[in-house]
Design a protein around this motif. Structure first.
Motif, PDB file in Angstrom:
ATOM      1  N   HIS A  54      18.448  34.619  19.203  1.00  0.00           N
ATOM      2  CA  HIS A  54      17.587  35.798  19.045  1.00  0.00           C
ATOM      3  C   HIS A  54      16.514  35.815  20.130  1.00  0.00           C
ATOM      4  O   HIS A  54      16.274  36.840  20.771  1.00  0.00           O
ATOM      5  CB  HIS A  54      16.940  35.786  17.660  1.00  0.00           C
ATOM      6  CG  HIS A  54      16.004  36.919  17.437  1.00  0.00           C
ATOM      7  ND1 HIS A  54      14.651  36.805  17.638  1.00  0.00           N
ATOM      8  CD2 HIS A  54      16.219  38.198  17.050  1.00  0.00           C
ATOM      9  CE1 HIS A  54      14.071  37.963  17.388  1.00  0.00           C
ATOM     10  NE2 HIS A  54      15.007  38.825  17.026  1.00  0.00           N
ATOM     11  N   CYS A  55      15.877  34.680  20.356  1.00  0.00           N
ATOM     12  CA  CYS A  55      14.836  34.580  21.388  1.00  0.00           C
ATOM     13  C   CYS A  55      15.421  34.820  22.780  1.00  0.00           C
ATOM     14  O   CYS A  55      14.822  35.522  23.601  1.00  0.00           O
ATOM     15  CB  CYS A  55      14.146  33.219  21.331  1.00  0.00           C
ATOM     16  SG  CYS A  55      13.089  32.985  19.888  1.00  0.00           S
ATOM     17  N   GLN A  56      16.582  34.251  23.050  1.00  0.00           N
ATOM     18  CA  GLN A  56      17.224  34.415  24.351  1.00  0.00           C
ATOM     19  C   GLN A  56      17.549  35.883  24.616  1.00  0.00           C
ATOM     20  O   GLN A  56      17.324  36.388  25.712  1.00  0.00           O
ATOM     21  CB  GLN A  56      18.493  33.559  24.438  1.00  0.00           C
ATOM     22  CG  GLN A  56      19.107  33.510  25.800  1.00  0.00           C
ATOM     23  CD  GLN A  56      18.213  32.832  26.820  1.00  0.00           C
ATOM     24  OE1 GLN A  56      17.487  31.905  26.508  1.00  0.00           O
ATOM     25  NE2 GLN A  56      18.248  33.306  28.040  1.00  0.00           N
ATOM     26  N   THR A  57      18.057  36.565  23.608  1.00  0.00           N
ATOM     27  CA  THR A  57      18.366  37.989  23.752  1.00  0.00           C
ATOM     28  C   THR A  57      17.102  38.790  24.036  1.00  0.00           C
ATOM     29  O   THR A  57      17.091  39.664  24.908  1.00  0.00           O
ATOM     30  CB  THR A  57      19.058  38.519  22.483  1.00  0.00           C
ATOM     31  OG1 THR A  57      20.286  37.798  22.306  1.00  0.00           O
ATOM     32  CG2 THR A  57      19.354  39.997  22.582  1.00  0.00           C
ATOM     33  N   ALA A  58      16.026  38.479  23.317  1.00  0.00           N
ATOM     34  CA  ALA A  58      14.761  39.184  23.531  1.00  0.00           C
ATOM     35  C   ALA A  58      14.240  38.948  24.946  1.00  0.00           C
ATOM     36  O   ALA A  58      13.747  39.875  25.600  1.00  0.00           O
ATOM     37  CB  ALA A  58      13.728  38.732  22.503  1.00  0.00           C
ATOM     38  N   LEU A  59      14.360  37.725  25.438  1.00  0.00           N
ATOM     39  CA  LEU A  59      13.912  37.421  26.801  1.00  0.00           C
ATOM     40  C   LEU A  59      14.768  38.141  27.844  1.00  0.00           C
ATOM     41  O   LEU A  59      14.246  38.633  28.845  1.00  0.00           O
ATOM     42  CB  LEU A  59      13.932  35.915  27.038  1.00  0.00           C
ATOM     43  CG  LEU A  59      12.869  35.119  26.288  1.00  0.00           C
ATOM     44  CD1 LEU A  59      13.104  33.622  26.467  1.00  0.00           C
ATOM     45  CD2 LEU A  59      11.471  35.502  26.735  1.00  0.00           C
ATOM     46  N   GLU A  60      16.063  38.206  27.616  1.00  0.00           N
ATOM     47  CA  GLU A  60      16.948  38.923  28.544  1.00  0.00           C
ATOM     48  C   GLU A  60      16.604  40.410  28.579  1.00  0.00           C
ATOM     49  O   GLU A  60      16.604  41.028  29.648  1.00  0.00           O
ATOM     50  CB  GLU A  60      18.409  38.706  28.155  1.00  0.00           C
ATOM     51  CG  GLU A  60      18.900  37.307  28.447  1.00  0.00           C
ATOM     52  CD  GLU A  60      20.251  36.999  27.831  1.00  0.00           C
ATOM     53  OE1 GLU A  60      20.824  37.868  27.126  1.00  0.00           O
ATOM     54  OE2 GLU A  60      20.738  35.876  28.036  1.00  0.00           O
ATOM     55  N   GLN A  61      16.290  40.984  27.421  1.00  0.00           N
ATOM     56  CA  GLN A  61      15.912  42.394  27.376  1.00  0.00           C
ATOM     57  C   GLN A  61      14.582  42.613  28.100  1.00  0.00           C
ATOM     58  O   GLN A  61      14.414  43.611  28.800  1.00  0.00           O
ATOM     59  CB  GLN A  61      15.823  42.872  25.929  1.00  0.00           C
ATOM     60  CG  GLN A  61      17.176  42.967  25.268  1.00  0.00           C
ATOM     61  CD  GLN A  61      17.092  43.281  23.790  1.00  0.00           C
ATOM     62  OE1 GLN A  61      16.032  43.226  23.180  1.00  0.00           O
ATOM     63  NE2 GLN A  61      18.237  43.604  23.197  1.00  0.00           N
TER      64      GLN A  61
END
Length: 86
Positions: A54-61
């Motif tokens: 979840h955190c990785q996806t948020a950072l990529e966005q």
């Protein structure tokens, strides 16, 4: 009405990211303590993987949004600014 893709992220998205990161840090601390049972360790690990993703996806966005702001015409070739002071 659909949301525009160039609107700022809602505060709740930022709060969700921070909450997930805090929970992940707490899980790691508990697991490093070595006092969890094997079953609890596996459950914590599984939860931690979900939080990490979840955190990785948020950072990529967030990175994509920064790239779009730096160069809206060609976000793939946008050069990030260098914050180092030599």
């Amino acid at each position: 009405m659909p949301k525009s893709s160039d609107t700022p992220a809602p505060a709740s998205s930022i709060a969700e990211f921070e909450h997930s990161l805090d929970e992940l840090e707490q899980l790691v601390t508990r697991m490093e303590g070595g006092e969890l049972s094997l079953d609890d360790s596996l459950k914590s690990f599984e939860r931690g993987i979900g939080l990490y993703r979840h955190c990785q996806t948020a950072l990529e966005q967030a990175e994509l949004r920064v790239r779009l702001l730096l160069d809206p015409e060609a976000p793939d070739t946008a050069e990030p600014f260098d914050s180092r002071i030599d």
